[in-house]
Design a protein around this motif. Structure first.
Motif, PDB file in Angstrom:
ATOM      1  N   PRO A   1       0.839  -1.209   0.000  1.00 40.29           N
ATOM      2  CA  PRO A   1       0.000   0.000   0.000  1.00 40.29           C
ATOM      3  C   PRO A   1       0.870   1.255   0.000  1.00 40.29           C
ATOM      4  O   PRO A   1       2.039   1.238   0.393  1.00 40.29           O
ATOM      5  N   TYR A   2       0.277   2.345  -0.450  1.00 37.99           N
ATOM      6  CA  TYR A   2       0.969   3.623  -0.437  1.00 37.99           C
ATOM      7  C   TYR A   2       1.200   4.108   1.002  1.00 37.99           C
ATOM      8  O   TYR A   2       0.390   3.845   1.900  1.00 37.99           O
ATOM      9  N   LYS A   3       2.275   4.839   1.197  1.00 36.21           N
ATOM     10  CA  LYS A   3       2.512   5.540   2.458  1.00 36.21           C
ATOM     11  C   LYS A   3       1.693   6.831   2.456  1.00 36.21           C
ATOM     12  O   LYS A   3       1.529   7.476   1.417  1.00 36.21           O
ATOM     13  N   ARG A   4       1.204   7.210   3.617  1.00 39.99           N
ATOM     14  CA  ARG A   4       0.486   8.471   3.776  1.00 39.99           C
ATOM     15  C   ARG A   4       1.325   9.346   4.710  1.00 39.99           C
ATOM     16  O   ARG A   4       1.344   9.122   5.917  1.00 39.99           O
ATOM     17  N   LEU A   5       1.990  10.324   4.134  1.00 39.52           N
ATOM     18  CA  LEU A   5       2.983  11.103   4.879  1.00 39.52           C
ATOM     19  C   LEU A   5       2.769  12.608   4.673  1.00 39.52           C
ATOM     20  O   LEU A   5       3.515  13.253   3.925  1.00 39.52           O
ATOM     21  N   PRO A   6       1.776  13.200   5.357  1.00 34.37           N
ATOM     22  CA  PRO A   6       0.761  12.593   6.215  1.00 34.37           C
ATOM     23  C   PRO A   6      -0.588  12.562   5.494  1.00 34.37           C
ATOM     24  O   PRO A   6      -0.676  12.847   4.301  1.00 34.37           O
ATOM     25  N   GLN A   7      -1.651  12.292   6.281  1.00 34.83           N
ATOM     26  CA  GLN A   7      -3.023  12.425   5.802  1.00 34.83           C
ATOM     27  C   GLN A   7      -3.820  13.223   6.822  1.00 34.83           C
ATOM     28  O   GLN A   7      -3.836  12.891   8.004  1.00 34.83           O
ATOM     29  N   LEU A   8      -4.494  14.270   6.355  1.00 33.04           N
ATOM     30  CA  LEU A   8      -5.327  15.120   7.206  1.00 33.04           C
ATOM     31  C   LEU A   8      -6.781  14.945   6.776  1.00 33.04           C
ATOM     32  O   LEU A   8      -7.093  15.024   5.580  1.00 33.04           O
TER      33      LEU A   8
END
Length: 765
Positions: free
Chosen positions: A390-397
């Motif tokens: 899966p993709y990294k979320r760097l970041p998610q708001l």
């Protein structure tokens, strides 16, 4: 002469009066008071049911006869009872010495205290210091059902005593299936713990375990000390022995250190720590194998979860999981939920939830997330079965807000901003912003509802140039209109002599979303949801935000429920549903997706047919070819605790059959049966078994077989489990456990395996 006579007569009168008063006082009571000393020692003899009190701390003695010398010695003979400071002592004969507060007791001795009951032959005890000894002791705990015997018992203070050549068990009298035998056994009734030295665990008359020292809680209270050894065997690790040590750090914190030796792998150290407090909780698990005999590498696994409430609706969370290699869980874990994990979460987050005025809520989250993906080590690097990370979320708001009842309307907003990154160079990276404001006008009453809703889904991308034709900036706008409506009818019915409320709930759900070409957009987190009742009643059949379906369709569903009038519990639910599409689907993710406007028909039945039989059946039919697409069926029979039979079947028709995909493509057909059982078959014997079998592959996916023996004071379990852990590999684990009630568990615990493998499984006590 007359005066002398008067004096003589007066003296005789006072003498007679004094004698009468003395006789009256002695006859009135036989209570001897320390400060009323006679001129000389005397022997006091009393009749039946006489009480003697002495000393500042009251000691009450009752007997058929009490004899003694004032303040020196008292002897109670026949049905003697001594009461002092919450202790009651009964015997045939006892002596008490008031000055030293020593008691000597013989014959049919019974000592009843707050936390235990003791019997014996001869007792010498100081009532003040609680120091003394007892011969031929027999003791029973009032908490924890513990009891035992010994050669001699030494009282060592309040609630403290020690047995020489002592025994301890929780079995009933005359049914000592197991007991521990120790050269020295100390019982602390205040802390409710026992400490034994030179200990043998005797089961069915045979010593099965020896340890020089054993520290245990006979009421199950937490305390530091060694736990029972964990013994097992698996095909991948060989003979397996762990000796856990439990550390009770504080009332809200503990830890377990478990050295583990595996004949095929070497020495591993396992550590677990837990903590909980006001607004905070967490767990740390760390396993280290310094030198694997097989791979000759250091291997490790770590898992850390922490949650904390920060106040005013804010909370923080950390979830970090990592292993040294792809095979770590497959090689060293006996847990199916562990061996089947492919993506290990590594995430830190900050969250908020609060009110938005009187009729509204708002929530916010900020997370940084990535995964460690575990591949099947036996697959070639170019295999299409390899898992895409899966993709990294760097970041998610993320922000979600709902405001209800504003001029009769409900407003909502879902907004996210995510920075997607990937470790593979050929994957598109970028940032994505989504805004989805909605407005709905709900009309509700006691028998139905209708809710029109309008939303505008806006997405903007800022992408990297990793994939040639993808633009660096692009956006998408899709309006979505839906209309949800339903009616509820109910009536009272009687079935099998029982009264129920039967409902009939027709529902219609319409959704419209125009087609937008999205083939040029990346796919960071979208997937097509399985066709089901829940999916039919949603606006978008895709999860995530990278694909918004084109839709012009209406879903008609009919549900009927049986409810218990007194409790409102749903006993049975039956439902049918059909989706009618007015256009062919054009937005897809891959070639295996169905695009025809011909939607499948779904039927479901779930609940308790009777108090013993429950079922959950879902069927999906292709109305165009009149073929079954999916079946998820299960039925369970559970007449009482410890008796359960489960039967299940799972079927999914191959995508190749539906879409004429070439034979070299992935075969997605599923044909599996799953059956499990827990059932008594003779007296206290129970059998446990589970078979999960793939009919398509003609292969056992998961199997389990074993038995349990449930006694009043011990349980014995033997379980063998076989798991498919990779495409061409499997592992076999053997669990053998002896559970001595109230003392320890010896061997490897199969309870978690049984609970996961057999729905409805219950440990019998």
């Amino acid at each position: 002469m007359k005066k002398e006579k008067k004096h003589a007569i007066r003296s005789i009168f006072y003498l007679i009066l004094g004698c009468c008063l003395s006789s009256a006082l002695l006859a009135e009571d036989t209570i001897v008071k320390p400060r009323q000393k006679p001129a000389s020692s005397a022997t006091v003899s009393t009749g039946n049911d006489t009480t003697v009190k002495t000393g500042p701390d009251t000691v009450t003695i009752k007997a058929d006869r009490v004899e003694g010398i004032y303040e020196q010695e008292m002897e109670a003979i026949g049905n003697a009872t001594l009461c002092h400071a919450g202790m009651t002592l009964t015997a045939d004969r006892m002596k008490y010495f008031p000055q030293s507060k020593d008691a000597e007791v013989t014959g049919n001795l019974h000592l009843d205290r707050k936390k235990d009951f003791i019997e014996g032959d001869y007792l010498k005890l100081n009532l003040d210091t609680q120091v003394g000894f007892l011969t031929e002791p027999r003791y029973t705990m009032k908490e924890g059902d513990g009891r035992g015997t010994g050669e001699r018992l030494f009282f060592e203070g309040k609630n403290q005593y020690r047995l020489k050549k002592g025994e301890y068990t929780t079995c009933p009298v005359d049914d000592e299936d197991w007991y521990i035998r120790a050269s020295d056994l100390k019982i602390d009734s205040e802390k409710e713990v026992g400490v034994a030295r030179n200990v043998s665990v005797v089961f069915k008359g045979v010593p099965i375990l020896y340890t020089p020292w054993l520290d245990f809680s006979y009421t199950g209270q937490r305390k530091s000390g060694f736990l029972a050894p964990v013994v097992g065997h698996t095909k991948r690790s060989g003979a397996d022995l762990a000796i856990p040590y439990y550390i009770n750090i504080a009332p809200n914190m503990d830890a377990t250190i478990a050295p583990r030796v595996m004949s095929e792998r070497g020495f591993m150290l396992s550590n677990e720590a837990r903590y909980i407090g006001h607004g905070v909780h967490g767990r740390v698990q760390a396993d280290v194998l310094p030198d694997d005999f097989d791979t000759h590498k250091t291997r490790y696994g770590i898992s850390f979860q922490h949650g904390q409430y920060l106040g005013h609706g804010w909370r923080g969370q950390l979830d970090y999981n990592r292993v040294s290699d792809d095979r770590f869980l497959r090689d060293l874990s006996n847990n199916l939920s562990q061996t089947s994990r492919t993506n290990l979460l590594q995430q830190a987050g900050l969250f908020y939830h609060g009110d938005l005025g009187l009729d509204g809520t708002v929530s916010f989250s900020a997370i940084a997330q990535r995964f460690q993906t575990l591949q099947d080590p036996f697959l070639p690097q170019n295999s299409n079965l390899l898992i895409i990370s899966p993709y990294k979320r760097l970041p998610q708001l993320t922000m979600n807000a709902i405001k209800r009842n504003v001029a009769g309307m409900d407003f909502g907003l879902n907004a996210t901003w995510t920075n997607f990154a990937h470790s593979s160079a050929d994957r598109t990276e970028g940032r994505r912003l989504t805004l989805y404001p909605t407005v709905s006008v709900p009309f509700r009453n006691s028998y139905g509802f209708i809710t029109p809703k309008f939303g505008l889904h806006y997405t903007q991308y800022a992408l990297s140039d990793n994939v040639g034709t993808v633009g660096s900036n692009t956006d998408r706008v899709v309006p979505i209109v839906s209309l949800d409506s339903g009616v509820i009818f109910d009536r009272n019915v009687s079935i099998g002599g029982n009264n129920y409320i039967q409902t009939l709930e027709p529902r219609a759900f319409y959704v419209y979303a125009p087609f937008k070409d999205q083939s040029f957009l990346p796919n960071f987190d979208s997937a097509e949801s399985d066709f089901s009742f829940a999916q039919m009643l949603t606006e978008n059949r895709f999860s995530g935000h990278d694909r918004i379906n084109d839709a012009n369709q209406i879903t008609l569903a009919l549900t009927s429920r049986l409810l218990e009038p007194s409790t409102g519990i749903e006993r049975l639910r039956a439902a049918v549903g059909q989706q009618f599409r007015f256009i062919d689907r054009r937005v897809i993710l891959d070639s295996s997706q169905v695009t025809s406007r011909r939607a499948d028909f779904i039927a479901a039945l779930a609940g308790r047919i009777t108090r013993e039989i429950s079922t959950d059946v879902n069927i999906q039919l292709d109305q165009q070819s009149l073929r079954t697409e999916k079946i998820r069926a299960g039925i369970s029979y559970q007449p009482e605790l410890g008796k359960v039979i489960n039967l299940g079947y799972r079927y999914t028709r191959d995508v190749q059959e539906r879409l004429d995909i070439p034979d070299n493509q992935l075969n997605t057909a599923i044909k599996q049966v799953d059956t499990s059982i827990q059932w008594p078959f003779f007296s206290n014997w129970h059998t446990v078994a589970r078979v999960n079998y793939s009919l398509r592959d003609d292969r056992l996916l998961a199997g389990l077989a074993g038995f349990e023996y449930i006694s009043c004071c011990y349980k014995f379990r033997v379980v063998v489990q076989k798991l498919t852990t990779a495409t061409s590999r499997s592992t076999t684990a053997v669990f053998v456990q002896l559970e001595l009630n109230g003392l320890m568990n010896i061997g490897s615990n199969p309870l978690r395996v049984l609970e996961q493998s057999i729905p409805g499984y219950a440990s019998i006590y």
